[in-house]
Design a protein around this motif. Structure first.
Motif, PDB file in Angstrom:
ATOM      1  N   LYS A  86      -8.395   0.840 -26.053  1.00 15.98           N
ATOM      2  CA  LYS A  86      -8.930   0.932 -24.690  1.00 15.98           C
ATOM      3  C   LYS A  86      -9.801   2.169 -24.521  1.00 15.98           C
ATOM      4  CE  LYS A  86      -6.135  -1.665 -21.445  1.00 15.98           C
ATOM      5  NZ  LYS A  86      -4.708  -1.814 -21.398  1.00 15.98           N
ATOM      6  N   ASN A  89     -13.061   1.728 -26.297  1.00 19.36           N
ATOM      7  CA  ASN A  89     -13.957   0.756 -25.670  1.00 19.36           C
ATOM      8  C   ASN A  89     -14.460   1.194 -24.304  1.00 19.36           C
ATOM      9  OD1 ASN A  89     -13.662  -0.868 -27.892  1.00 19.36           O
ATOM     10  ND2 ASN A  89     -12.053  -2.127 -26.980  1.00 19.36           N
ATOM     11  N   THR A  90     -13.917   2.295 -23.825  1.00 23.57           N
ATOM     12  CA  THR A  90     -14.342   2.762 -22.513  1.00 23.57           C
ATOM     13  C   THR A  90     -15.610   3.591 -22.647  1.00 23.57           C
ATOM     14  OG1 THR A  90     -12.041   2.857 -21.821  1.00 23.57           O
ATOM     15  CG2 THR A  90     -13.612   4.026 -20.445  1.00 23.57           C
ATOM     16  N   THR A  91     -16.643   3.132 -21.979  1.00 24.53           N
ATOM     17  CA  THR A  91     -17.895   3.901 -22.015  1.00 24.53           C
ATOM     18  C   THR A  91     -17.889   4.884 -20.856  1.00 24.53           C
ATOM     19  OG1 THR A  91     -18.853   1.984 -20.916  1.00 24.53           O
ATOM     20  CG2 THR A  91     -19.429   2.302 -23.230  1.00 24.53           C
TER      21      THR A  91
END
Ligand SMILES: [Zn+2]
Length: 92
Positions: A86, A89-91
């Motif tokens: 997570k 994948n967090t921008t």
């Protein structure tokens, strides 16, 4: 000899010294913080004082229970993995 000192002396001889004093010692012994002398001193009292024996047993059980809880709550590796994914994948 003052009355208070006399009473303390009798209490000590009969093993009825102030138990609060031993409670601290019990914690030290459980945490392996007590010196051998202190442990002997406590053991001598435990032979005569059921109250402190009960307290020692309780504290030991409590410590075991806490240890058990810590083991039980170790983060499962798949959860750690999902959190890591997570985050990756967090921008921002
Ligand atoms: Zn006691």
């Amino acid at each position: 000899m003052g009355v208070k000192k006399l009473i303390n002396n009798v209490r000590f001889k009969t093993g009825m010294a102030n138990c609060a004093e031993y409670m601290d010692l019990i914690h030290d012994v459980i945490d392996d913080q007590a010196t051998p002398d202190q442990e002997v001193y406590l053991r001598r009292h435990l032979k005569m004082c059921l109250k402190c024996v009960d307290h020692l047993n309780l504290e030991q059980e409590l410590k075991m229970a806490i240890k058990q809880k810590i083991v039980d709550r170790a983060v499962p590796s798949d959860l750690a993995e999902s959190i890591r994914t997570k985050i990756e994948n967090t921008t921002l």
